[in-house]
Design an enzyme around this catalytic site. Structure first.
Site, PDB file in Angstrom:
ATOM      1  N   ASN A   9      41.586  35.592  48.888  1.00  0.00           N
ATOM      2  CA  ASN A   9      42.557  36.504  48.269  1.00  0.00           C
ATOM      3  C   ASN A   9      42.551  36.183  46.774  1.00  0.00           C
ATOM      4  O   ASN A   9      43.094  35.168  46.363  1.00  0.00           O
ATOM      5  CB  ASN A   9      43.946  36.286  48.881  1.00  0.00           C
ATOM      6  CG  ASN A   9      45.022  37.074  48.149  1.00  0.00           C
ATOM      7  OD1 ASN A   9      44.728  37.921  47.312  1.00  0.00           O
ATOM      8  ND2 ASN A   9      46.281  36.781  48.462  1.00  0.00           N
ATOM      9  N   TRP A  10      41.921  37.073  46.029  1.00  0.00           N
ATOM     10  CA  TRP A  10      41.777  36.803  44.589  1.00  0.00           C
ATOM     11  C   TRP A  10      43.086  36.973  43.823  1.00  0.00           C
ATOM     12  O   TRP A  10      43.174  36.597  42.661  1.00  0.00           O
ATOM     13  CB  TRP A  10      40.714  37.731  43.980  1.00  0.00           C
ATOM     14  CG  TRP A  10      39.302  37.432  44.404  1.00  0.00           C
ATOM     15  CD1 TRP A  10      38.878  36.500  45.329  1.00  0.00           C
ATOM     16  CD2 TRP A  10      38.108  38.054  43.902  1.00  0.00           C
ATOM     17  NE1 TRP A  10      37.503  36.522  45.441  1.00  0.00           N
ATOM     18  CE2 TRP A  10      37.010  37.469  44.570  1.00  0.00           C
ATOM     19  CE3 TRP A  10      37.864  39.063  42.979  1.00  0.00           C
ATOM     20  CZ2 TRP A  10      35.688  37.860  44.323  1.00  0.00           C
ATOM     21  CZ3 TRP A  10      36.550  39.455  42.726  1.00  0.00           C
ATOM     22  CH2 TRP A  10      35.473  38.851  43.394  1.00  0.00           C
ATOM     23  N   LYS A  11      44.073  37.599  44.473  1.00  0.00           N
ATOM     24  CA  LYS A  11      45.341  37.918  43.796  1.00  0.00           C
ATOM     25  C   LYS A  11      45.043  38.662  42.484  1.00  0.00           C
ATOM     26  O   LYS A  11      44.058  39.396  42.417  1.00  0.00           O
ATOM     27  CB  LYS A  11      46.163  36.643  43.595  1.00  0.00           C
ATOM     28  CG  LYS A  11      46.359  35.896  44.923  1.00  0.00           C
ATOM     29  CD  LYS A  11      47.396  34.821  44.898  1.00  0.00           C
ATOM     30  CE  LYS A  11      47.481  34.183  46.275  1.00  0.00           C
ATOM     31  NZ  LYS A  11      48.506  33.150  46.381  1.00  0.00           N
ATOM     32  N   HIS A  94      51.814  40.172  52.408  1.00  0.00           N
ATOM     33  CA  HIS A  94      51.690  38.864  51.753  1.00  0.00           C
ATOM     34  C   HIS A  94      53.061  38.445  51.226  1.00  0.00           C
ATOM     35  O   HIS A  94      53.836  39.289  50.760  1.00  0.00           O
ATOM     36  CB  HIS A  94      50.669  38.941  50.608  1.00  0.00           C
ATOM     37  CG  HIS A  94      50.312  37.582  50.082  1.00  0.00           C
ATOM     38  ND1 HIS A  94      51.125  36.888  49.225  1.00  0.00           N
ATOM     39  CD2 HIS A  94      49.254  36.766  50.342  1.00  0.00           C
ATOM     40  CE1 HIS A  94      50.578  35.706  48.967  1.00  0.00           C
ATOM     41  NE2 HIS A  94      49.440  35.601  49.629  1.00  0.00           N
ATOM     42  N   GLU A  96      54.001  37.155  48.581  1.00  0.00           N
ATOM     43  CA  GLU A  96      54.291  37.552  47.193  1.00  0.00           C
ATOM     44  C   GLU A  96      54.769  38.992  47.126  1.00  0.00           C
ATOM     45  O   GLU A  96      55.610  39.342  46.291  1.00  0.00           O
ATOM     46  CB  GLU A  96      53.032  37.318  46.324  1.00  0.00           C
ATOM     47  CG  GLU A  96      52.805  35.828  46.081  1.00  0.00           C
ATOM     48  CD  GLU A  96      51.362  35.407  45.886  1.00  0.00           C
ATOM     49  OE1 GLU A  96      50.502  36.262  45.589  1.00  0.00           O
ATOM     50  OE2 GLU A  96      51.093  34.194  46.037  1.00  0.00           O
ATOM     51  N   GLU A 166      51.012  31.933  56.565  1.00  0.00           N
ATOM     52  CA  GLU A 166      51.023  31.334  55.230  1.00  0.00           C
ATOM     53  C   GLU A 166      52.439  30.857  54.908  1.00  0.00           C
ATOM     54  O   GLU A 166      53.277  31.656  54.450  1.00  0.00           O
ATOM     55  CB  GLU A 166      50.598  32.363  54.170  1.00  0.00           C
ATOM     56  CG  GLU A 166      49.187  32.881  54.344  1.00  0.00           C
ATOM     57  CD  GLU A 166      48.628  33.429  53.031  1.00  0.00           C
ATOM     58  OE1 GLU A 166      47.582  32.919  52.620  1.00  0.00           O
ATOM     59  OE2 GLU A 166      49.240  34.316  52.425  1.00  0.00           O
ATOM     60  N   GLY A 172      49.898  27.948  46.695  1.00  0.00           N
ATOM     61  CA  GLY A 172      49.725  27.628  45.284  1.00  0.00           C
ATOM     62  C   GLY A 172      50.442  26.372  44.827  1.00  0.00           C
ATOM     63  O   GLY A 172      50.573  26.118  43.639  1.00  0.00           O
ATOM     64  N   SER A 211      47.241  26.530  50.069  1.00  0.00           N
ATOM     65  CA  SER A 211      46.606  25.340  49.502  1.00  0.00           C
ATOM     66  C   SER A 211      45.464  24.793  50.354  1.00  0.00           C
ATOM     67  O   SER A 211      45.293  23.579  50.469  1.00  0.00           O
ATOM     68  CB  SER A 211      47.653  24.247  49.238  1.00  0.00           C
ATOM     69  OG  SER A 211      48.590  24.688  48.264  1.00  0.00           O
ATOM     70  N   GLY A 232      43.516  31.278  48.522  1.00  0.00           N
ATOM     71  CA  GLY A 232      43.907  31.775  47.206  1.00  0.00           C
ATOM     72  C   GLY A 232      43.096  31.114  46.111  1.00  0.00           C
ATOM     73  O   GLY A 232      41.941  31.461  45.861  1.00  0.00           O
ATOM     74  N   GLY A 233      43.689  30.146  45.450  1.00  0.00           N
ATOM     75  CA  GLY A 233      43.072  29.501  44.287  1.00  0.00           C
ATOM     76  C   GLY A 233      41.634  29.062  44.502  1.00  0.00           C
ATOM     77  O   GLY A 233      40.766  29.300  43.644  1.00  0.00           O
TER      78      GLY A 233
HETATM   79  P1  13P Z   1      46.555  29.247  47.669  1.00  0.00           P
HETATM   80  O1  13P Z   1      45.313  28.974  48.476  1.00  0.00           O
HETATM   81  O2  13P Z   1      46.305  29.338  46.206  1.00  0.00           O
HETATM   82  O3  13P Z   1      47.678  28.319  48.042  1.00  0.00           O
HETATM   83  O4  13P Z   1      47.057  30.724  48.095  1.00  0.00           O
HETATM   84  C1  13P Z   1      47.164  31.053  49.436  1.00  0.00           C
HETATM   85  C2  13P Z   1      47.426  32.502  49.561  1.00  0.00           C
HETATM   86  O5  13P Z   1      48.474  32.990  49.190  1.00  0.00           O
HETATM   87  C3  13P Z   1      46.360  33.341  50.123  1.00  0.00           C
HETATM   88  O6  13P Z   1      46.816  34.614  50.417  1.00  0.00           O
END
Ligand code: 13P
Length: 249
Positions: A9-11, A94, A96, A166, A172, A211, A232-233
């Site tokens: 997930n590149w956000k 998600h 967020e 999640e 994050g 994470s 994510g990251g």
């Molecule tokens: P991180 O891997 O950066 O914690 O993010 C997870 C995420 O929200 C994937 O959708």
């Protein structure tokens, strides 16, 4: 046997240049990865990513969609538009989006339905906040988020979908859920589906997100009910993402 699945997930990250470098790197090395792999990119880069992943094993996904089919919804993107760009997957719910854009369980369930209506696989994201975990509400919150889809669409809808657990406090933050904590929730999700249909529950892929790094991926993915990850990251760094994919294989 459920095939492991790792999705990035590149956000809201990327640029033409960064995406080219990342996808070229992934394409060059992904063939020695045994799990299913996808990248969920920002809307403006769907065309770029579509042309770059074409002919590779990398699936394309989006991070959100409208619950509506079409109409006067300024700024929104429909499921059929995503389909035209070759999206195989789309994230729905998600944390967020739930927290910062006010997406309710009902809206998330409607988005799930909109994706499936055009043959896109929804990746339903569920998870509790830190306060909810500390209040002992994890099972209740996750069950409620899952029930919104089950109640609206029935258990059969989960057959062509993916669930991602999640925990919000792990996203994050570097605070990964322990493999035991994650497994407990994954088992609860599968059990809730199994009450309605054991076969669908047995085939349902449930990803862990929060994470995930090359260092912790293997132990997480070794849990009985963890079928891969939503990253994510670490999905923005080709070597890390590939290492996580290999950990799932
Ligand atoms: P991180 O891997 O950066 O914690 O993010 C997870 C995420 O929200 C994937 O959708």
């Amino acid at each position: 046997m459920r095939k492991k699945f790792v999705a990035g997930n590149w956000k809201m990250h990327g640029s033409f240049q960064q995406n080219t470098a990342l996808l070229e790197n992934l394409k060059a090395h992904v063939s020695d990865v045994a799990c299913e792999v996808a990248v969920c990119v920002p809307y403006p880069y769907l065309a770029q990513a579509q042309s770059m992943v074409e002919g590779s094993v990398i699936g394309l996904g989006a991070q959100n969609l409208s619950e509506h089919v079409s109409g006067a919804f300024t700024g929104e993107v429909s499921a059929s538009m995503l389909k035209e760009f070759g999206c195989r997957y789309v994230l729905v719910g998600h944390s967020e989006r739930r927290a910062q854009y006010g997406e309710s369980d009902a809206v998330v369930a409607a988005k799930f339905a909109a994706a499936q209506a055009v043959g896109i696989v929804p990746v339903l994201c569920v998870g509790e906040s830190l306060a909810e975990r500390q209040s002992g509400l994890t099972a209740q919150v996750v069950s409620r988020q899952l029930s919104a889809v089950l109640d609206l669409l029935g258990v059969a809808a989960l057959e062509s979908s993916v669930v991602a657990y999640e925990p919000v406090w792990a996203i994050g933050t570097g605070m990964t859920a322990t493999p035991g904590q994650a497994q407990e929730v994954h088992f609860a999700i599968r059990s809730q589906v199994a009450v309605q249909n054991a076969v669908i529950a047995g085939g349902l892929r449930i990803l862990y997100g929060g994470s995930v790094k090359p260092q912790n991926a293997k132990e997480l993915f070794a849990q009985a009910d963890i079928d891969g990850g939503l990253i994510g990251g670490a999905a923005l760094v080709a070597d890390d993402f590939l290492a996580i994919c290999r950990a799932a294989a």
